[in-house]
Design an enzyme around this catalytic site. Structure first.
Site, mmCIF file in Angstrom:
data_model
loop_
_atom_site.group_PDB
_atom_site.id
_atom_site.type_symbol
_atom_site.label_atom_id
_atom_site.label_comp_id
_atom_site.label_asym_id
_atom_site.label_seq_id
_atom_site.Cartn_x
_atom_site.Cartn_y
_atom_site.Cartn_z
ATOM 1 N N ASP A 120 -84.205 -4.550 37.176
ATOM 2 C CA ASP A 120 -83.196 -5.590 37.406
ATOM 3 C C ASP A 120 -83.635 -6.955 36.970
ATOM 4 O OD1 ASP A 120 -84.617 -6.304 39.828
ATOM 5 O OD2 ASP A 120 -83.646 -4.548 40.799
ATOM 6 N N PRO A 122 -93.379 -11.809 42.391
ATOM 7 C CA PRO A 122 -92.420 -12.832 42.178
ATOM 8 C C PRO A 122 -92.458 -13.055 40.714
ATOM 9 C CG PRO A 122 -94.614 -13.770 43.064
ATOM 10 C CD PRO A 122 -94.670 -12.259 43.026
ATOM 11 N N GLY A 127 -90.639 -9.048 43.309
ATOM 12 C CA GLY A 127 -91.134 -9.139 45.047
ATOM 13 C C GLY A 127 -91.757 -7.879 45.505
ATOM 14 N N GLU A 172 -136.245 -9.068 42.290
ATOM 15 C CA GLU A 172 -134.618 -8.968 42.214
ATOM 16 C C GLU A 172 -134.291 -8.126 41.202
ATOM 17 O OE1 GLU A 172 -132.822 -9.578 44.837
ATOM 18 O OE2 GLU A 172 -134.285 -10.324 45.754
ATOM 19 N N VAL A 173 -134.658 -8.413 39.855
ATOM 20 C CA VAL A 173 -134.153 -7.398 38.832
ATOM 21 C C VAL A 173 -134.444 -6.121 38.873
ATOM 22 C CG1 VAL A 173 -134.209 -7.532 36.118
ATOM 23 C CG2 VAL A 173 -134.149 -9.564 37.336
ATOM 24 N N MET A 201 -81.956 -15.947 48.411
ATOM 25 C CA MET A 201 -80.524 -15.669 48.055
ATOM 26 C C MET A 201 -79.630 -16.645 48.694
ATOM 27 S SD MET A 201 -80.085 -11.552 48.291
ATOM 28 C CE MET A 201 -81.227 -11.250 49.487
ATOM 29 N N ALA A 220 -90.219 -19.163 41.027
ATOM 30 C CA ALA A 220 -91.829 -19.467 41.557
ATOM 31 C C ALA A 220 -92.872 -18.449 40.945
ATOM 32 C CB ALA A 220 -91.674 -19.048 43.056
ATOM 33 N N LYS A 242 -78.239 -5.804 39.159
ATOM 34 C CA LYS A 242 -78.432 -6.411 40.519
ATOM 35 C C LYS A 242 -78.685 -7.874 40.556
ATOM 36 C CE LYS A 242 -78.847 -4.128 44.015
ATOM 37 N NZ LYS A 242 -80.102 -3.822 44.467
ATOM 38 N N PRO A 279 -147.546 -5.630 41.628
ATOM 39 C CA PRO A 279 -148.363 -6.309 42.793
ATOM 40 C C PRO A 279 -147.578 -6.623 44.295
ATOM 41 C CG PRO A 279 -148.736 -7.460 40.786
ATOM 42 C CD PRO A 279 -147.498 -6.687 40.716
ATOM 43 N N GLU A 280 -146.415 -6.988 44.296
ATOM 44 C CA GLU A 280 -145.754 -7.345 45.385
ATOM 45 C C GLU A 280 -144.106 -6.715 45.394
ATOM 46 O OE1 GLU A 280 -145.598 -11.484 46.637
ATOM 47 O OE2 GLU A 280 -147.804 -11.242 45.605
HETATM 48 N N1 SAH Z 1 -87.546 -8.238 46.922
HETATM 49 C C1 SAH Z 1 -87.497 -9.716 46.498
HETATM 50 C C2 SAH Z 1 -86.235 -10.350 47.063
HETATM 51 C C3 SAH Z 1 -85.104 -10.016 46.520
HETATM 52 S S1 SAH Z 1 -83.752 -10.844 47.036
HETATM 53 C C4 SAH Z 1 -88.807 -10.276 47.242
HETATM 54 O O1 SAH Z 1 -89.408 -9.618 47.849
HETATM 55 O O2 SAH Z 1 -89.185 -11.398 46.816
HETATM 56 C C5 SAH Z 1 -83.410 -11.792 45.612
HETATM 57 C C6 SAH Z 1 -83.944 -13.437 46.011
HETATM 58 O O3 SAH Z 1 -85.219 -13.460 46.001
HETATM 59 C C7 SAH Z 1 -83.337 -14.433 44.964
HETATM 60 O O4 SAH Z 1 -82.135 -14.938 45.110
HETATM 61 C C8 SAH Z 1 -84.611 -15.542 45.339
HETATM 62 O O5 SAH Z 1 -83.827 -16.294 46.555
HETATM 63 C C9 SAH Z 1 -85.510 -14.770 45.791
HETATM 64 N N2 SAH Z 1 -86.602 -14.600 44.817
HETATM 65 C C10 SAH Z 1 -87.282 -13.676 43.952
HETATM 66 N N3 SAH Z 1 -88.130 -14.130 43.170
HETATM 67 C C11 SAH Z 1 -88.105 -15.300 43.055
HETATM 68 C C12 SAH Z 1 -88.831 -16.272 42.279
HETATM 69 N N4 SAH Z 1 -89.767 -15.959 41.153
HETATM 70 N N5 SAH Z 1 -88.715 -17.626 42.499
HETATM 71 C C13 SAH Z 1 -87.994 -18.051 43.514
HETATM 72 N N6 SAH Z 1 -87.232 -17.378 44.276
HETATM 73 C C14 SAH Z 1 -87.358 -15.776 44.325
#
Ligand code: SAH
Length: 463
Positions: free
Chosen positions: A247, A224, A301, A22-23, A382, A411, A269, A43-44
Site C-alpha cells: 500500500d 517506517p 511500520g 590469540e591468532v 494518522m 520519518a 489504503k 613455548p607458551e
Molecule cells: N503500521 C504502521 C502505521 C499505519 S497507520 C506503523 O506501525 O507505523 C499510518 C500512519 O502511520 C500515518 O498516517 C502516519 O501517521 C504514520 N506513519 C507511517 N509511516 C510513517 C513515516 N515514515 N513517517 C511518519 N509517519 C508515518
C-alpha cells in the site's frame, strides 16, 4: 580461479598448529569445531588454550618449532608472529607434502582459509584468494545477515528426509520441484523457527500432491521507510515471494528490494483513497494463496500497530491458509530515533501512548483524560489532517498551550522533515511548511530534547 575450493574432512584427524597466541587460538577454535585432533607446538599458550590442554582436549608441546617435530598431520597451520619460524614450518610441511597455511601470509601458504558462514551442515566459504581479506569478511557479514540462523536446522531436516523423498518421487524433475516448494514454503520457515511438527507436516506433504502446491501469506512489517530498518526476516521473505500486495505507506526504495520477478499489486489504503476495501484485500490474499502462490503482504511500520494486520490474518486463519507475521519497526519508534526524541526519557516521561488521530463520524473518540496525564509522551498516528482539532483537544482537556509538540514527516527516509513547536503553534507551523502524509505528531516534554539530540540529516556544525 587462483585457488581451488575444497571442504576437508577433519573429524578425528591429526592437525598441527604452531603458535600459542590469540591468532593461534582463533584457528584452534575453528579446527576443533571441525572435530580435529589438535597438537600445538609453542613455548607458551594463552589461558584458553592452556585450559584445553589441562582438560586433555588438546596436545601441547612446550617448545619452539623444529622441523623434526612435524610428524604426519593432515594439515598444518602456522600462527606465530615470527616469519622465520613460519618459514621453517612451511618448508618442512611442503617437503613432506602436507598442506600448510601461514596465517595472513598467502605467499608462504599452500592453502588459504576462507571467511566462513557456518550453518552446519551447510557451510559457505568466501575467499578473495588472499588478496583482500577485509572484502571477504564484509561479504561474509552480508551473507550472515541474509542466511537465517535456522538454516542449519533446515539442512539437517532436509538431509534426514532425503531418502524418503527420493523413494516417493522417482523423477529428478519432480523431486527438485518438490524440494524447491518445501524449502521456500511455510514448512521450512517452521523448521527454521525450531518447530518440532516438521516431520508430521512432511509426511502429510508427501502423501498429497495438492498440499505441497499450496500457497501461503507472509504479513510483513516493512518498517517506517528506510530500507536499513528492515528485519533480516522481512528481507528474506521479500526475496522469496511470488506476489506482493503493498500500500501507499511502503516507500519505493523498499519495493525495490522485493524479488524482481514477483508480481506487484497496489492495494492503496491511503486514508482518503481506499483503492481496495479491506474485505477485497483479504479475499485477494486468500485466492492468491489458494492458487499456490507465496503472497507477501507488505505493510508500513509494524503490521500489528494501526496496521489492520489482525483483521487480515483473521480471514486467513478462517480459511486454513498458512501464514506468518513479521514485526516491523513502527513509525513512532523510527520517528523518535531519527528526530532525537527519546519517547520515555526518564527525566520527562514514564509512559508513552500510541493513539490514532483518525476521526470517526466527525469526532476523535479519544480518552482525553488518559492522554493529558503528566509525565507521558503521546504519539498520534494518522493525525495530520485533523492536527488543529487534536492540538486544541489537548489544550481543552488541560494541557498547557506551551507543551512541546513535534511533527515528523516521512520519518527515517531521506525526505524526513521534523518541525518542533508547541501545542499552540504546531498546526500553523505544519501548514506553513506544507507537511504532508505520512506524518506523526509527538506531544510531550521529551520533544525539547530534539534540539540537542537530533542527528539525522543534521547540517554539519557551522554549515
Ligand atoms: N503500521 C504502521 C502505521 C499505519 S497507520 C506503523 O506501525 O507505523 C499510518 C500512519 O502511520 C500515518 O498516517 C502516519 O501517521 C504514520 N506513519 C507511517 N509511516 C510513517 C513515516 N515514515 N513517517 C511518519 N509517519 C508515518
Amino acid at each position: 580461479m587462483d585457488y581451488f575450493p575444497i571442504f576437508m574432512k577433519l573429524q578425528d584427524q591429526a592437525c598441527l598448529l604452531v603458535g600459542g597466541g590469540e591468532v593461534a587460538l582463533r584457528k584452534a577454535r575453528l579446527l576443533r569445531s571441525a572435530g580435529a585432533r589438535l597438537r600445538i607446538i609453542a613455548p607458551e599458550l594463552t589461558p584458553e588454550l592452556a585450559a584445553w590442554v589441562a582438560a586433555g582436549e588438546v596436545e601441547h608441546i612446550a617448545a619452539a618449532f623444529r622441523p623434526e617435530m612435524l610428524g604426519h598431520p593432515q594439515l598444518v597451520i602456522a600462527a606465530t608472529n615470527a616469519r622465520e619460524v613460519n618459514q621453517q614450518v612451511t618448508d618442512a610441511a611442503k617437503a613432506a607434502g602436507i598442506p600448510v597455511n601461514v596465517v595472513d601470509d598467502p605467499e608462504l601458504s599452500s592453502f588459504i582459509t576462507p571467511a566462513i558462514i557456518d550453518r552446519s551442515p551447510m557451510v559457505i566459504a568466501v575467499s578473495t584468494g588472499g588478496k583482500v581479506p577485509v572484502l571477504a569478511r564484509l561479504m561474509r557479514a552480508r551473507l550472515e545477515s541474509l542466511i537465517p540462523a535456522g538454516y542449519g536446522a533446515l539442512a539437517r531436516f532436509a538431509g534426514d528426509w532425503r531418502e524418503r523423498v527420493k523413494a516417493r518421487f522417482s523423477q529428478v524433475d519432480e523431486r527438485r520441484a518438490f524440494w524447491e516448494a518445501v524449502l521456500q514454503g511455510p514448512l521450512a520457515e517452521a523448521v527454521m523457527a525450531g518447530s518440532d511438527g516438521g516431520d508430521v507436516e512432511m509426511d502429510a506433504l508427501l502423501a498429497s500432491n495438492a498440499r505441497w502446491h499450496a500457497g501461503c501469506v507472509y504479513l510483513v512489517g516493512a518498517g517506517p521507510g528506510n530500507p536499513d530498518l528492515l528485519t533480516f526476516r522481512a528481507l528474506r521473505l521479500m526475496q522469496q515471494a511470488d506476489v506482493v500486495l503493498y500500500d501507499k505507506l511502503v516507500a519505493p526504495e523498499l519495493l525495490e528490494l522485493v524479488r524482481r520477478d514477483a508480481e506487484r499489486i497496489y492495494v492503496g489504503k491511503a486514508r482518503a483513497d481506499h483503492t481496495l476495501p479491506q474485505d477485497d484485500i483479504n479475499s485477494l490474499m486468500v485466492s492468491l494463496a489458494k492458487a499456490g502462490r507465496r503472497v507477501l503482504r507488505l505493510k508500513g511500520g509494524d503490521p500489528f500497530t494501526f496496521g489492520r494486520g489482525g483483521e487480515e490474518i483473521d480471514t486467513l486463519a478462517a480459511e486454513g491458509i498458512p501464514f506468518e507475521v513479521v514485526p516491523g519497526i513502527t513509525s513512532a519508534s523510527g520517528a523518535a530515533a531519527y528526530a532525537g526524541i527519546p519517547l520515555t526519557h526518564r527525566d520527562y516521561a514514564q509512559s508513552v501512548v500510541f493513539v490514532t488521530g483518525h476521526m470517526k463520524d466527525g469526532s476523535f473518540n479519544l480518552d482525553w483524560p488518559a492522554l493529558t496525564r503528566p509525565q507521558q509522551t503521546v504519539v498520534v498516528y494518522m493525525g495530520l489532517s485533523h492536527i488543529q482539532g487534536l492540538c486544541d483537544g489537548f489544550i481543552l482537556h488541560g494541557k498547557a498551550a506551551d507543551t512541546p509538540a513535534a511533527i515528523v514527516e516521512q520519518a527515517t527516509t531521506v525526505r524526513q522533515r521534523t518541525l518542533t513547536g508547541t501545542l499552540a503553534d504546531l498546526p500553523a507551523l505544519a501548514q506553513a511548511h506544507g507537511i504532508a502524509s505520512p506524518a506523526l505528531i509527538i506531544v510531550g516534554e521529551v520533544v525539547r530534547l530534539s534540539d540537542r539530540l537530533a542527528w539525522y540529516r543534521r547540517k554539519p556544525a557551522g554549515g
